[in-house]
Design an enzyme around this catalytic site. Structure first.
Site, PDB file in Angstrom:
ATOM      1  N   GLU A 159      -0.190 -63.066  36.069  1.00 13.35           N
ATOM      2  CA  GLU A 159       0.017 -62.566  37.275  1.00 13.35           C
ATOM      3  C   GLU A 159      -1.311 -62.531  38.305  1.00 13.35           C
ATOM      4  O   GLU A 159      -0.630 -62.250  39.781  1.00 13.35           O
ATOM      5  CB  GLU A 159      -0.176 -60.942  37.082  1.00 13.35           C
TER       6      GLU A 159
ATOM      7  N   GLU B 253       4.074 -60.167  27.669  1.00 19.10           N
ATOM      8  CA  GLU B 253       3.324 -58.715  27.341  1.00 19.10           C
ATOM      9  C   GLU B 253       4.991 -57.355  26.272  1.00 19.10           C
ATOM     10  O   GLU B 253       4.530 -56.772  26.044  1.00 19.10           O
ATOM     11  CB  GLU B 253       3.779 -57.716  29.167  1.00 19.10           C
TER      12      GLU B 253
END
Ligand code: NAI
Length: 708
Positions: free
Chosen positions: A112, A134
């Site tokens: 990210e 995740e």
């Protein structure tokens, strides 16, 4: 934390270099330091552009899960998210080109961060892995991943990547458009600098350009019906909506695609905060990450013994289990002697490895050369002398005490003093089998699960005389073949078989009470079990369940206590002639075309109760009985660590990860609540739901199985 330098050409290099840790990980402190150094570069007029690199083997390994496991204040998470979003947006809109120079894994928050820079190049190092894992931890990417990835590569390719958490190689990421280039490892930083110097680096994100549209289109009404609706339906079908993380990922992508990036990031932040505090996320992080890591790193290994390397392992019995054990061992580069009664049987066992490898080759995962190398490591034989020099022998012959004793003696006659002798028995206590061994301290149980090549778990069973050294070295073997060990003390059925049986037996008990079998099966699926108990029983076969109970009745005589499934199994076999799938049918009828339907005849034996229970009640019943069995195992000392109980339940019999495993489920519900609910169920369904003394004692002392 960061090495910062500016070269003569005005290019700043920021190198992530977290002190005292093997990898760079993200938490509020590292994010804050990162924004500070990035802002310094943006504010410095002498800086034209910025290269972001790492001094570690990996770029950034991901988020600091310990800090995530500890949070339970939604507003706190929202606040942290605000800081992250604002910081990343400042970099994106700062007017200077940032280039990520990715030298190793960039996972989760690590990727990210990269997506929040304007340019990304990676080295050609084969170890590069990029991904947003995740989802596999019950979470969702919370630092812009659900918004930037779809804007970068398109909603359709991004969605499955985020939902599955799959890691990509650099080549795959380049093809998808996540990377701008792959360059030789030695020239990574120079290549990043050259991008800036030669004016090839972007300094504005695509989504901040005027007139930005999603690659291949944003979510419009057509996309809603042709893409999102089927995605939602498929997810619901797969999870029955019991995993909020996955549902929230889809929501983030969908809602985020209708608005501008800043609003989209706010949407993601809300979903992230709501997800982090769910029991499902905490359970998955605790067990799926921390307990699993502890098991893989052999946290339970007795100290003081050097790690043993295995070069030659013997397997006795080349049947279903022996063949699988031989394959898994050879796949780890260890030589295997595969022994059976005759050469034909031994060869047949070896052929299983060829079959597995052929399947892998078809899928493009293995090559012919790898297959040949693996097969060359397996020596089929009917001659015990071939076992000479083995470090370990695993016995997997028929489940017969006398036979096992016989092959143990024959094998030990040719083994060196230090060798470990083990058995893969599924039911016979290890301490008893060890009596046939010349040295019970070097005898242990290694209980594999079928199919061995797919099942990760090995129950390592410590007999009364087994030495700590034998345990330590046996764990080294399990780690060497890349399986996950749990340590179990000797008892009938060990742990996994007991837990599994408690699940199936509860389903049978429900049928005997006249509960609609469809309700029983659906409740189990709603718990998160891969299949219902009646489906499982049909596969295992009522016939086998019947035989096992008959044998136990003979063994135990008057001490035999019928389990909750006893009555139904005896009725199905003796009265109804429904002995299971391979015998023509059981709880289900099986049609030629592969479909199946519940057998209506069950009502003749167990009339449907007028009052059917609520689904939620059935769910709780099926879920809790498994936890109770795990507690009994802890109480009896069969298990000593709740982490083993959790991992054993998930990998051994399919207990769902989002409940964290059989013991985590209790922790997650809360001990007092769990006890009170079990007391209620004990009144309705019987003594087996009575909370075990261990739980009551823990509750009285205010103890819990886990700190967080
Ligand atoms: P299997 O019947 O497929 O294989 C047993 C093999 O042992 C056969 O190939 C047989 O020829 C061989 N054998 C018999 N007598 C022998 C002798 N005197 N010398 C050498 N080889 C001999 O049985 P399976 O399913 O592989 O089970 C083996 C063991 O593993 C049993 O103790 C069983 O309880 C245990 N186990 C089985 C599991 C399963 O799912 N089937 C799971 C975990 C453990």
């Amino acid at each position: 934390m960061f090495d910062y330098s500016v070269d003569a050409n005005g290019i700043a290099t920021i190198v992530w270099n977290q002190p005292d840790r093997a990898a760079n990980v993200l938490n509020p402190a590292t994010f804050a330091a990162w924004f500070e150094v990035a802002n310094k570069a943006i504010a410095d007029d002498a800086v034209k552009g910025v290269v972001v690199a790492s001094a570690k083997k990996d770029f950034i390994a991901g988020g600091d899960l310990e800090s995530l496991l500890a949070v339970d204040d939604i507003l706190d998470v929202m606040e942290r998210g605000h800081i992250v979003n604002a910081g990343m947006r400042r970099i994106e809109k700062g007017g200077k080109p940032f280039v990520a120079a990715i030298n190793g894994a960039a996972l989760g928050g690590g990727l990210e961060i990269c997506l929040g820079l304007h340019n990304r190049i990676a080295s050609d190092n084969a170890g590069i892995k990029l991904g947003l894992p995740e989802a596999t931890l019950g979470l969702l990417p919370g630092a812009g991943g659900t918004q930037r990835l779809p804007r970068l590569i398109g909603i359709k390719p991004a969605t499955p990547l985020i939902l599955t958490g799959k890691a990509m190689s650099a080549d795959e990421a380049l093809k998808l458009g996540i990377l701008d280039a792959i360059v030789p490892e030695a020239g990574l930083i120079d290549a990043a600098k050259a991008m800036i110097l030669e004016g090839r680096a972007r300094s504005v994100q695509p989504w901040d350009e005027r007139g930005f549209t999603f690659p291949a289109g944003a979510s419009d009404i057509k996309m809603d019906t042709t893409f999102f609706a089927p995605q939602i339906a498929a997810l619901h079908g797969r999870t029955l909506d019991n995993q909020p993380g996955l549902r929230n990922i889809l929501s983030c992508i969908y809602h985020g695609s209708k608005v501008d990036i800043d609003t989209a990031l706010l949407i993601e932040r809300r979903y992230f905060a709501a997800t982090v505090v769910t029991p499902e996320a905490k359970n998955t992080i605790r067990t799926g990450f921390f307990s699993m890591q502890n098991a893989r790193k052999l946290g339970m290994r007795p100290e003081g013994f050097e790690t043993k390397t295995f070069t030659k392992v013997g397997v006795l019995g080349a049947g279903m289990m022996g063949a699988g054990i031989a394959y898994s061992t050879a796949a780890a580069g260890i030589d295997v002697v595969l022994l059976d009664r005759d050469m034909a049987a031994a060869e047949k066992g070896k052929a299983y490895s060829a079959k597995v490898m052929d399947g892998q080759i078809r899928k493009g995962r293995k090559t012919e050369a790898q297959k040949d190398a693996l097969l060359a490591r397996i020596t089929p034989t009917d001659d015990y002398a071939t076992l000479a020099g083995c470090d370990l022998v695993i016995e997997a012959v028929f489940e017969d005490r006398g036979l096992k004793a016989d092959v143990t003696r024959k094998a030990e006659a040719v083994l060196g003093e230090g060798a470990i002798m083990s058995s893969n028995t599924s039911t016979l206590p290890i301490t008893g089998l060890a009596e046939a061994s010349r040295d019970a301290t070097r005898f242990i149980g290694l209980h594999f699960f079928s199919p061995v090549d797919k099942m990760q778990l090995v129950e390592v069973i410590v007999g009364k005389e087994t030495s700590p050294e034998t345990l330590a070295h046996s764990l080294d073997y399990v780690a060497a073949i890349r399986k996950v060990p749990v340590v179990v003390n000797d008892s009938r059925g060990f742990y996994a078989t007991r837990g599994f049986r408690s699940f199936v037996a509860e389903g049978l008990a429900m049928v005997s009470e006249g509960i609609n079998p469809a309700l029983v099966e659906n409740a189990a699926r709603q718990v998160g079990m891969p299949v219902g108990p009646l489906t499982v029983q049909d596969e295992v076969s009522q016939e086998l369940g019947y035989k096992v109970r008959k044998q136990t009745m003979t063994d135990l005589g008057n001490a035999y206590e019928p389990d909750p499934g006893h009555d139904v199994i005896f009725t199905m076999v003796e009265k109804a002639g429904r002995k299971g799938r391979k015998h023509g049918g059981g709880f289900y009828n099986y049609a030629e075309d592969g479909t199946k339907s519940l057998w209506p005849g069950i009502e003749d034996y167990y009339p449907r109760a007028d009052q059917q229970p609520e689904l939620a009640e059935c769910v709780k019943r099926i879920a809790y009985i498994q936890s109770l069995e795990a507690v009994h195992c802890m109480e009896e000392g069969v298990l000593t660590d709740p982490r083993d109980a959790d991992i054993g339940s998930i990998l051994g019999w399919g207990f769902p990860m989002h409940r964290g495993g059989a013991i985590s489920q209790i922790h997650s519900v809360g001990l007092p609540t769990f006890i009170a609910e079990c007391e209620e169920m004990a009144k309705k369904y019987g003594q087996r739901f009575e909370p075990p003394a261990l739980l009551r004692q823990m509750a009285e002392k205010g103890e819990s199985f886990y700190a967080a």
